[in-house]
Design a protein around this motif. Structure first.
Motif, PDB file in Angstrom:
ATOM      1  N   ASP A 456       0.827  -1.209   0.000  1.00 10.66           N
ATOM      2  CA  ASP A 456       0.000   0.000   0.000  1.00 10.66           C
ATOM      3  C   ASP A 456       0.860   1.257   0.000  1.00 10.66           C
ATOM      4  O   ASP A 456       0.609   2.210  -0.729  1.00 10.66           O
ATOM      5  N   GLN A 457       1.885   1.241   0.866  1.00  2.97           N
ATOM      6  CA  GLN A 457       2.762   2.416   0.952  1.00  2.97           C
ATOM      7  C   GLN A 457       3.501   2.633  -0.364  1.00  2.97           C
ATOM      8  O   GLN A 457       3.611   3.756  -0.846  1.00  2.97           O
ATOM      9  N   PHE A 459       2.613   1.608  -3.377  1.00  5.86           N
ATOM     10  CA  PHE A 459       1.693   2.007  -4.437  1.00  5.86           C
ATOM     11  C   PHE A 459       1.306   3.486  -4.295  1.00  5.86           C
ATOM     12  O   PHE A 459       1.240   4.228  -5.273  1.00  5.86           O
ATOM     13  N   TYR A 460       1.091   3.888  -3.058  1.00 11.07           N
ATOM     14  CA  TYR A 460       0.739   5.287  -2.799  1.00 11.07           C
ATOM     15  C   TYR A 460       1.837   6.217  -3.332  1.00 11.07           C
ATOM     16  O   TYR A 460       1.564   7.186  -4.044  1.00 11.07           O
ATOM     17  N   CYS A 461       3.086   5.898  -2.999  1.00  9.05           N
ATOM     18  CA  CYS A 461       4.205   6.738  -3.448  1.00  9.05           C
ATOM     19  C   CYS A 461       4.334   6.720  -4.962  1.00  9.05           C
ATOM     20  O   CYS A 461       4.594   7.739  -5.599  1.00  9.05           O
ATOM     21  N   ARG A 462       4.166   5.526  -5.558  1.00  9.33           N
ATOM     22  CA  ARG A 462       4.325   5.427  -7.010  1.00  9.33           C
ATOM     23  C   ARG A 462       3.199   6.153  -7.729  1.00  9.33           C
ATOM     24  O   ARG A 462       3.399   6.736  -8.792  1.00  9.33           O
ATOM     25  N   GLN A 463       1.994   6.132  -7.152  1.00 10.85           N
ATOM     26  CA  GLN A 463       0.890   6.862  -7.765  1.00 10.85           C
ATOM     27  C   GLN A 463       1.197   8.354  -7.790  1.00 10.85           C
ATOM     28  O   GLN A 463       0.705   9.098  -8.624  1.00 10.85           O
ATOM     29  N   ARG A 464       2.065   8.784  -6.867  1.00  7.79           N
ATOM     30  CA  ARG A 464       2.435  10.204  -6.837  1.00  7.79           C
ATOM     31  C   ARG A 464       3.641  10.490  -7.727  1.00  7.79           C
ATOM     32  O   ARG A 464       4.206  11.572  -7.679  1.00  7.79           O
TER      33      ARG A 464
END
Lengths: 508, 260
Positions: A456-457, A459-464
């Motif tokens: 989750d962490q 993916f969150y960073c990569r989405q940004r």
């Protein structure tokens, strides 16, 4: 979010080696024959032009060591070390001790360049002694940092000898002595005799005894009463020669009301065989003195299959002898195949303070058994332990700590926090805290956490917009924040980069 | 007019407890530039999955269908490449990043996408100036920049933080996954205004919501109803009003009749 929290995609390390300090320097070496015996000790002592008392001390240590057994209590597995199959002395060949850097082998200077010893130090190493060099721009946490001017004095130890110490004149004006310990043995025998072995006795442990017998170089620091050392002191250790152990010895004495900040860094070439490093560091803080000792340990960790790498067996201990003295250890441990290291504090003086801030990163097949001992002897002594452990690949990491409150240590306090971060499911993190309290007024706190970098962490960073490696670096640096902020600014920046490099390829 | 986003017959499943679970069963949806589309639907209809799949979360396996975004094959791209191309997902439950300073994270993110877009990176001063301006318009506490990312943030603060990131990253397409859930009316308005401020001919959004309330502030161009992994109805704002009054079951019954 539970539907994406399964970190099955975090897999074992693909880690090709990213160790960029793994080159070998081809310079003429003066090497003693293999083996450890009285003859070798005499040879080392002769090469160092030591007084008789130093030789006697070494021979005594050799006897002590010969009667001791290698400890087996640590959670470490390594192939047996053949102590007779090592060289105990290796030095770059040169004329007498170099008075200036022009006398230093240019190949050696190129080595330091490759090591990335910061620009300012290269300028200093190039002989511009008085240059007031700009500090590296530090950028933390999005807050703007101004430029500051400061300088760092460097002692460079290549295999068994110190090759260059910079800024000595400036330091001398302040009354600070910063020189190779081999020189201190000759030039300041009273100080050395008084303090050497006073914090880590010769027979303290197997590796300390070995070091006491064969130590070849290291740094000596003396800060006189009331003096704040005008610059950071720093030593770079480099193992180069094959089948050679490095046994450096560091002794730092800080008198009443004085203070110093000292940093050591270490690297070694990439080799298939293991190399032994067994150092001893002793710190003495008198009344109201402050010693800040920072380490960025980056010995060669071995390759992704676990071949080669440094065996790092180190004894580091500081004595807060005087009232209100303070010793602060900060370490960033990313290197070595095997690490066995427990920087400790003897809190003797009333109201003295001991601190231990540690980041230990293990990847591939590295093993680290590290921690600290805080021995509360005097009244109202305080200690803080913050240990961050990051394990990736097939590595094993253990925090081993002792907090001991002795019967006279009324009002002693300790706070311990041990956090482990796991990357992947092939690694291990272990915490072995031991607490012994023999005074009812003692106040001891212990906190511990274990966590994983979640999908989750990431993916969150990569989405940004961050790449996976940037994301891991960011999360790991966040995890280590409490320790990184204890490092001197310029080294904190280095350490952050090192953390990222050490974990490259740790997620598939 | 060519579409900004074009989803054609998209099927995807997730593997949970070693069992494949089909979630998207042939989603088709087109969003032209400059339009705000709303997706409504009962729980478990696949709305959040659709947003994760579009953003590139690899917990889902795509079995068939295609997605074109700005004329490119979106499904072949890494999450960070999609972000750089202008796709932003405001998470339903933003994760916490302990010890990671919010301003540092935001600047890294902004510069990562700027780098990929071939724009010049912002220095700390320029970035902070811009961030502070946005924070003010979102009625966020200024200390929000100094805190660790989402750590100890209230529900409302987390959602505002998502809107802050969206504003700074300058996407051309934003997916808001139930960004309004759990918000009071004031926070709802702030979120809606945050989106409205970005509305332009170059900005589109896919807003996933359960509530009619948000749509009072954020007037959509189209409303879609999703159920059982498919879009089953499309209409204007009136459709949302109808759902609000009559409920999904009734509206969907009508839909299935229509489909016959």
């Amino acid at each position: 979010m539970s539907e994406i929290s399964n970190p099955k995609h975090i897999v074992e390390s693909l880690g090709s080696s990213h160790y960029k300090w793994g080159f070998e320097t081809n310079i003429e070496m003066d090497i003693a024959p293999k083996g450890l015996n009285e003859e070798i000790i005499r040879l080392i002592s002769r090469r160092k032009e030591e007084p008789a008392w130093m030789l006697a001390w070494r021979l005594d240590a050799l006897k002590t060591w010969q009667a001791m057994k290698e400890p087996t209590w640590a959670k470490l597995t390594y192939s047996p070390i053949d102590y007779q199959d090592l060289h105990y002395y290796a030095a770059p060949r040169r004329k007498a001790s170099p008075k200036s850097l022009e006398e230093v082998d240019p190949e050696l200077l190129r080595t330091y360049e490759k090591l990335g010893i910061p620009l300012r130090e290269q300028m200093i190493l190039a002989g511009i002694e008085s240059a007031d060099v700009e500090r590296v721009e530090g950028e933390t946490e999005g807050e703007k940092e101004g430029f500051q001017r400061s300088s760092v004095a460097v002692d460079a130890v290549f295999d068994s000898v110190s090759v260059a110490t910079t800024f000595r004149e400036t330091l001398q004006k302040a009354g600070v002595i910063f020189c190779p310990i081999s020189e201190a043995v000759r030039d300041y025998p009273d100080l050395v005799r008084r303090y050497l072995g006073s914090v880590v006795p010769v027979g303290d442990n197997f590796f300390a005894a070995l070091n006491s017998a064969v130590f070849t170089d290291g740094s000596f620091v003396y800060v006189p009463k009331g003096v704040t050392c005008p610059m950071e002191l720093s030593t770079y250790f480099r193992i180069n020669a094959r089948n050679t152990g490095q046994f450096e010895r560091t002794l730092i004495i800080v008198e009443e009301g004085a203070s110093v900040s000292y940093l050591e860094g270490c690297t070694a070439p990439m080799r298939d065989e293991n190399q032994l490093h067994a150092a001893v560091v002793e710190l003495v803080a008198l009344e109201g003195a402050f010693i800040k000792y920072s380490t960025v340990q980056n010995w060669y960790p071995g390759d992704e299959k676990g071949r080669g790498g440094i065996y790092n067996f180190v004894t580091k201990r500081g004595a807060c002898r005087g009232a209100r003295s303070r010793i602060s250890w900060t370490q960033v441990e990313t290197g070595s195949a095997v690490t066995w290291k427990y920087p400790s504090c003897l809190l003797q003086g009333e109201g003295s303070v001991g601190e231990f801030y540690s980041i230990a990163v293990t990847n591939n097949y590295q093993q680290a058994d590290t921690g600290t001992k805080m021995i509360h002897i005097g009244r109202h002594t305080r200690s803080t332990i913050i240990a961050k452990t990051i394990s990736a690949g097939h590595s094993e990491s253990t925090y081993r700590g002792l907090v001991r409150i002795l019967p006279k240590a009324s009002g002693a306090r300790n706070f311990t926090q041990c956090d482990s971060l796991l990357i992947g499911d092939q690694c291990g993190a272990h915490t072995v805290p031991l607490i012994e309290s023999r005074h009812r007024t003692a106040k001891i706190e212990h906190e511990a956490t274990t966590s994983k970098i979640s999908e989750d962490q990431l993916f969150y960073c990569r989405q940004r917009g961050l790449s996976e490696e940037e994301a891991i670096g960011l999360i790991v640096n966040g995890f280590c924040r409490d320790v990184l902020k204890e490092l001197p600014m310029e080294f904190a920046v280095e350490a952050q980069k090192l953390l990222q490099i050490s974990l490259e390829g740790s997620i598939g | 007019m060519s579409q900004l986003l074009e989803i054609v017959d998209l099927h995807a499943h997730v593997i949970a407890d070693e069992q494949e679970k089909q979630i998207l069963r042939g989603v088709s949806l087109s969003i032209p530039p400059g339009e705000v589309h709303v997706v409504m639907g009962p729980n478990g209809s696949g709305k959040s999955t659709l947003s994760y799949v579009l953003a590139g979360c690899d917990a889902y396996k795509i079995t068939s269908g295609r997605v074109m975004f700005r004329g490119q094959n979106l499904l072949a791209m890494k999450p960070e490449e999609r972000a750089a191309l202008g796709l932003f997902l405001a998470f339903q439950n933003p994760v916490e990043l302990p010890g990671v300073n919010n301003a540092h994270f935001l600047r890294m993110a902004v510069n990562a996408v700027r780098r990929q877009r071939g724009q010049e990176e912002l220095d700390a001063v320029a970035f902070l100036k811009q961030a502070r301006k946005v924070i003010e318009t979102l009625s966020m506490a200024p200390d929000m920049l100094k805190r660790a990312v989402n750590v100890g943030f209230s529900g409302g603060e987390k959602k505002r933080n998502e809107v802050l990131q969206m504003t700074l990253l300058e996407p051309c397409f934003a997916i808001l996954d139930e960004t309004d859930s759990g918000l009071d009316v004031d926070a709802l308005r702030v979120v809606a205004e945050g989106v409205n401020r970005l509305r332009s001919a170059e900005f589109s959004a896919l807003v996933i919501t359960h509530h009619q309330k948000l749509l009072e502030y954020l007037v959509p161009d189209r409303v879609h109803v999703m159920a059982n992994g498919q879009m089953i109805l499309s209409g204007g704002i009136d459709l949302a009003r109808q759902i609000d009054q009559e409920g999904y079951v009734h509206v969907m019954k009508g839909a299935s009749t229509c489909l016959k």
